[in-house]
Design a protein around this motif. Sequence first.
Motif, PDB file in Angstrom:
ATOM      1  N   ALA A 135       0.744  -1.256   0.027  1.00  0.00           N
ATOM      2  CA  ALA A 135      -0.114  -0.058  -0.228  1.00  0.00           C
ATOM      3  C   ALA A 135       0.757   1.203  -0.024  1.00  0.00           C
ATOM      4  N   LEU A 136       1.936   1.221   0.859  1.00  0.00           N
ATOM      5  CA  LEU A 136       2.834   2.216   0.871  1.00  0.00           C
ATOM      6  C   LEU A 136       3.496   2.468  -0.508  1.00  0.00           C
ATOM      7  N   ALA A 137       3.885   1.574  -1.181  1.00  0.00           N
ATOM      8  CA  ALA A 137       4.734   1.481  -2.445  1.00  0.00           C
ATOM      9  C   ALA A 137       3.822   2.151  -3.389  1.00  0.00           C
ATOM     10  N   ALA A 138       2.636   1.806  -3.551  1.00  0.00           N
ATOM     11  CA  ALA A 138       1.454   2.396  -4.404  1.00  0.00           C
ATOM     12  C   ALA A 138       1.262   3.613  -4.250  1.00  0.00           C
ATOM     13  N   GLU A 139       1.485   4.202  -3.227  1.00  0.00           N
ATOM     14  CA  GLU A 139       1.765   5.649  -2.955  1.00  0.00           C
ATOM     15  C   GLU A 139       2.981   6.427  -3.129  1.00  0.00           C
ATOM     16  N   GLY A 140       3.987   5.464  -3.567  1.00  0.00           N
ATOM     17  CA  GLY A 140       5.279   6.167  -3.826  1.00  0.00           C
ATOM     18  C   GLY A 140       6.311   6.240  -3.027  1.00  0.00           C
ATOM     19  N   TYR A 141       6.313   5.359  -2.088  1.00  0.00           N
ATOM     20  CA  TYR A 141       7.257   4.914  -1.048  1.00  0.00           C
ATOM     21  C   TYR A 141       8.015   3.684  -1.629  1.00  0.00           C
ATOM     22  N   ILE A 142       9.386   3.803  -1.401  1.00  0.00           N
ATOM     23  CA  ILE A 142      10.405   2.562  -1.527  1.00  0.00           C
ATOM     24  C   ILE A 142      10.300   2.227  -0.078  1.00  0.00           C
ATOM     25  N   VAL A 143       9.921   0.757   0.051  1.00  0.00           N
ATOM     26  CA  VAL A 143       9.761   0.108   1.536  1.00  0.00           C
ATOM     27  C   VAL A 143      10.849  -0.922   1.458  1.00  0.00           C
ATOM     28  N   ALA A 144      11.657  -1.155   2.477  1.00  0.00           N
ATOM     29  CA  ALA A 144      12.725  -2.283   2.513  1.00  0.00           C
ATOM     30  C   ALA A 144      12.531  -3.043   3.871  1.00  0.00           C
ATOM     31  N   GLY A 145      12.042  -4.151   3.725  1.00  0.00           N
ATOM     32  CA  GLY A 145      12.226  -4.928   5.125  1.00  0.00           C
ATOM     33  C   GLY A 145      12.906  -6.169   5.041  1.00  0.00           C
ATOM     34  N   THR A 146      13.808  -6.371   5.922  1.00  0.00           N
ATOM     35  CA  THR A 146      14.540  -7.673   6.082  1.00  0.00           C
ATOM     36  C   THR A 146      13.981  -8.512   6.862  1.00  0.00           C
ATOM     37  N   ASN A 147      14.331  -9.808   6.851  1.00  0.00           N
ATOM     38  CA  ASN A 147      14.232 -10.814   7.437  1.00  0.00           C
ATOM     39  C   ASN A 147      15.372 -11.048   8.663  1.00  0.00           C
ATOM     40  N   HIS A 148      14.979 -10.837  10.007  1.00  0.00           N
ATOM     41  CA  HIS A 148      16.111 -10.547  11.238  1.00  0.00           C
ATOM     42  C   HIS A 148      16.635 -11.999  11.283  1.00  0.00           C
ATOM     43  N   PRO A 149      18.162 -11.701  11.349  1.00  0.00           N
ATOM     44  CA  PRO A 149      18.713 -13.121  11.549  1.00  0.00           C
ATOM     45  C   PRO A 149      18.425 -13.792  12.909  1.00  0.00           C
ATOM     46  N   GLY A 150      18.228 -15.036  12.885  1.00  0.00           N
ATOM     47  CA  GLY A 150      17.994 -15.825  14.171  1.00  0.00           C
ATOM     48  C   GLY A 150      16.567 -15.549  14.898  1.00  0.00           C
ATOM     49  N   ASN A 151      15.790 -14.624  14.074  1.00  0.00           N
ATOM     50  CA  ASN A 151      14.158 -14.572  14.542  1.00  0.00           C
ATOM     51  C   ASN A 151      13.506 -14.221  13.159  1.00  0.00           C
ATOM     52  N   ASN A 152      13.225 -15.333  12.394  1.00  0.00           N
ATOM     53  CA  ASN A 152      12.242 -15.246  11.211  1.00  0.00           C
ATOM     54  C   ASN A 152      11.785 -16.444  10.843  1.00  0.00           C
ATOM     55  N   ALA A 153      10.716 -16.680  10.073  1.00  0.00           N
ATOM     56  CA  ALA A 153      10.048 -17.694  10.086  1.00  0.00           C
ATOM     57  C   ALA A 153      10.580 -18.653   8.813  1.00  0.00           C
ATOM     58  N   PHE A 154      11.401 -18.381   8.329  1.00  0.00           N
ATOM     59  CA  PHE A 154      12.145 -19.023   7.212  1.00  0.00           C
ATOM     60  C   PHE A 154      13.102 -20.098   7.530  1.00  0.00           C
ATOM     61  N   GLU A 155      13.563 -20.243   8.966  1.00  0.00           N
ATOM     62  CA  GLU A 155      14.463 -20.876   9.560  1.00  0.00           C
ATOM     63  C   GLU A 155      14.518 -21.175  10.933  1.00  0.00           C
ATOM     64  N   PRO A 156      15.078 -21.969  11.732  1.00  0.00           N
ATOM     65  CA  PRO A 156      14.742 -22.002  13.129  1.00  0.00           C
ATOM     66  C   PRO A 156      15.289 -20.811  13.912  1.00  0.00           C
ATOM     67  N   MET A 157      14.409 -20.371  14.892  1.00  0.00           N
ATOM     68  CA  MET A 157      14.654 -19.272  15.812  1.00  0.00           C
ATOM     69  C   MET A 157      15.677 -19.543  16.748  1.00  0.00           C
ATOM     70  N   THR A 158      16.529 -18.588  16.700  1.00  0.00           N
ATOM     71  CA  THR A 158      17.709 -18.832  17.936  1.00  0.00           C
ATOM     72  C   THR A 158      17.424 -18.263  19.187  1.00  0.00           C
ATOM     73  N   LEU A 159      18.017 -18.335  20.310  1.00  0.00           N
ATOM     74  CA  LEU A 159      17.922 -17.945  21.545  1.00  0.00           C
ATOM     75  C   LEU A 159      18.514 -16.402  21.445  1.00  0.00           C
ATOM     76  N   ASP A 160      19.626 -16.324  20.764  1.00  0.00           N
ATOM     77  CA  ASP A 160      20.072 -14.889  20.547  1.00  0.00           C
ATOM     78  C   ASP A 160      19.271 -14.044  19.737  1.00  0.00           C
ATOM     79  N   GLY A 161      18.688 -14.482  18.654  1.00  0.00           N
ATOM     80  CA  GLY A 161      17.876 -13.931  17.719  1.00  0.00           C
ATOM     81  C   GLY A 161      16.728 -13.512  18.599  1.00  0.00           C
ATOM     82  N   PHE A 162      16.268 -14.222  19.371  1.00  0.00           N
ATOM     83  CA  PHE A 162      14.853 -14.270  20.174  1.00  0.00           C
ATOM     84  C   PHE A 162      15.058 -12.891  21.260  1.00  0.00           C
ATOM     85  N   MET A 163      16.385 -13.182  21.853  1.00  0.00           N
ATOM     86  CA  MET A 163      16.405 -12.354  23.232  1.00  0.00           C
ATOM     87  C   MET A 163      17.146 -10.839  23.004  1.00  0.00           C
TER      88      MET A 163
END
Length: 373
Positions: free
Chosen positions: A120-148
Amino acid sequence: MFRRYCAAFASAAALWSAAVAAPADQTLHVGEATRVFHPAVARYWRGAQTQALVTTIWYPADLTNPEVTHDIGAHDRPFFHGHPAAVDAPLSSARAKYPLLVLSHGTGGTADSLDWLASALAAEGYIVAGTNHPGNNAFEPMTLDGFMLWWERATDASEVLDGVLADPMLGPHVDRDRIGAVGFSLGGYTVLELAGARTNLAAFERFCASPQADAICHPPEAARIHEDPGAPALTLATLSPETKASRARAGNSYRDPRIKAVFAIAPALGEAFDSTSFADVSIPVSLLAGEADVTAPVDTNIHRIAGFMPKAKVTMVPGAAHYTFLDTCLPAGFERLATICKDNPGVDRDAIHAQTAQRAIDFFAVTLPAGGT
């Protein structure tokens, strides 16, 4: 923006939506691309499988680049609706410069879990950049350090900002006077850190050890933390040197002066802030959460944060719960992820997404104005 699979909109929410103007006619398509940034700071100590910052970029594309429907998840059984996008299309030539927003997802999520907002923001003229935070994302096992070690996420966001500004396609077209941040849940905490908020880790740990401890101390995503069954019991003495060093800098400032405004949705970890935490926050802040949020309970999170920031704009959404602000679910999502897919009776997730996106668009239009400084 998204469709179906929720109940009819409750009358209270309908009244709330009536106060929100509908988005302007769309004049831009949504482009989507992936970038993999490799900052100099190593992340191996977080235990994450992926050390790079895998980042989704949503951006304005010309109408001549057709959007292709795509949903989110496995190709044969996607879990979530995705906004149509022109994948890897050129950046729109309609304007010479575009504002940039860095986006931070919630615990155990992904940048794509906020596709409804980013597109929705991009359609209004914004560049939006979202990263998958290491150790705390749905694509791989979440780690204690990534969580804490929540404050490390702010460094991820700043390094993504570095990467986008250096990107040969995007960087030359970013208006560097119009950079903001938007986040959900733990991502809401992250963007507050980017604004200059400081964490009081000891206060949060005391709260969670007290009789007043609530749901924020035991997020359901903690069950996904990948731990070595042969590792010794976790104590301060058994923490790695890198983890101890990170904890020691929990209260540092992670303010990124390039960021001029932040929009925090259902911000978490309110008990990690105190009356001094926001002394260095001087940029505009907007806070939004659902009135029915029991995952990041409103009294100890958004209301506590707002109490320390009297100038912040605060919006409470009738009927909305915590996960209402994630993508709208498809049938496979309801089957596998009922906790995050099911809303309260009478709540229309799509309508709340549209209203919230418009709130963000209106906020950034005022705080990151074209021609501003």
